[in-house]
Design an enzyme around this catalytic site. Structure first.
Site: not given
Length: 343
Positions: A116-117, A143, A176, A179, A217, A271, A300, A322
């Site tokens: 949660r940057m 981005n 983006n 997010s 995105k 991931g 992933g 990831t």
């Protein structure tokens, strides 16, 4: 070898060790023969993996996703790890610290991360200055996003500022709006706000002598009806393509204990748990659009088989994030080696 190193690295807080490792990469890169050593260990040797898209020639189809090198600090160093392209950001017009730490968490049992940057970055102008000084000719994507305190009604202005600041130093743009870590941001994925934003950016783009490819995105949490809207918008606004997908807010099917997930709290999951859904989204868009919308796949990807799955679903390029953390610096070389022997 990396399995042993990873155990040590995973003993440190994720965000802290991230910057430590990248500073170490800078040191190695600056040593005599350091670049040659990195190239020998990490750069793919196989040929025939070039991809031509949007008038750009990608040395191979494996890129680094946005979020890893937010401020374009390590472009030259990352180029020696074999990536076919690197996407910086997400950058915003003004610098912002992002959410409170800790804000990045490992889920080793699931080979996943939760972050949660909150678009922490030094601002678009700082990134642009660094890109002006880079020595590598690796393809770079920009981005772009909006500042946390910018209301959605004024978001178009933030994206415009980022577009102008980066235009001369990136090869393509990614908008983006997906997010989960900036409050209200995903509301911009709704049909009308999104059309307005993309139409505006394309108008600016078409005023340039050499327009840049603009991609969008998208989140993995969209319904099929929402994906149909995305396809329609992509066609109407003449987008160059889509990046599918961002992180998910879902926690379904995880091996990590529920108590630990509750302790971690909110954030986007990336991931292995995202692999299947990301592939589903790519396959749906590719089929419904008749293959007319180029897609950069992310979600992933750890192995050549994962990358091939995305390409078979309709992606033109893939990105890792990831998987890079869990598999180590030779991930691009291994994926490219596996792709080159596919029948």
């Amino acid at each position: 070898m990396y399995g042993f190193i990873k155990k040590i690295l995973f003993g440190f807080p994720p965000e802290r060790i991230h910057y430590g490792v990248m500073r170490g990469l800078k040191v190695v890169n600056a040593l005599p023969f350091g670049k040659n050593l990195l190239d020998a260990c990490c750069r793919p040797k196989n040929t025939g993996l070039e991809r031509k898209l949007w008038g750009l020639t990608f040395a191979n189809p494996v890129g680094l996703a946005a979020g890893f090198d937010k401020d374009a600090r390590f472009i030259d160093e990352l180029s020696h790890l074999g990536f076919g392209f690197v996407e910086i950001g997400t950058v915003t017009p003004l610098p912002q610290p992002g959410n409170d730490q800790p804000r990045l968490f490992r889920l080793p049992e699931d080979e996943a991360l939760v972050n949660r940057m909150g678009f922490n970055n030094e601002g678009v102008r700082a990134a642009a200055k660094r890109l002006q000084k880079r020595r590598s000719n690796i393809i770079v994507g920009g981005n772009i996003g909006k500042n946390k305190l910018t209301p959605n009604e004024e978001a178009v202005s933030d994206y415009e500022k980022c577009f102008h600041a980066l235009f001369d130093v990136v090869d393509y743009f990614v908008v983006n709006v997906s997010s989960p870590n900036t409050p209200g941001l995903r509301a911009l994925q709704e049909k009308e706000p999104l059309k307005q934003l993309l139409h505006h950016l394309q108008t600016l783009n078409n005023q340039k002598q050499q327009p840049r490819p603009i991609l969008l995105k998208i989140a993995p949490d969209l319904t099929n009806e929402q994906l149909d809207d995305i396809i329609e918008i992509a066609r109407e606004t003449e987008l160059a393509g889509l990046v599918a997908t961002n992180t998910t807010i879902s926690r379904e099917g995880l091996q990590t204990p529920a108590a630990e997930l509750e302790k971690i709290g909110a954030g986007g999951l990336s991931g292995r748990p995202v692999r299947e859904r990301a592939t589903e989204v790519i396959r749906y868009i590719h089929r419904k659009s008749g293959g007319t919308i180029p897609i950069i796949a992310v979600g992933g990807i750890f192995t050549a088989a994962d990358a091939q799955e995305k390409l078979d679903a309709g992606a033109s390029l893939v990105q890792v994030y990831t998987g890079f953390i869990y598999e180590g610096p030779t991930i691009v070389k291994k994926i490219c080696q596996g792709l080159s022997i596919q029948p």
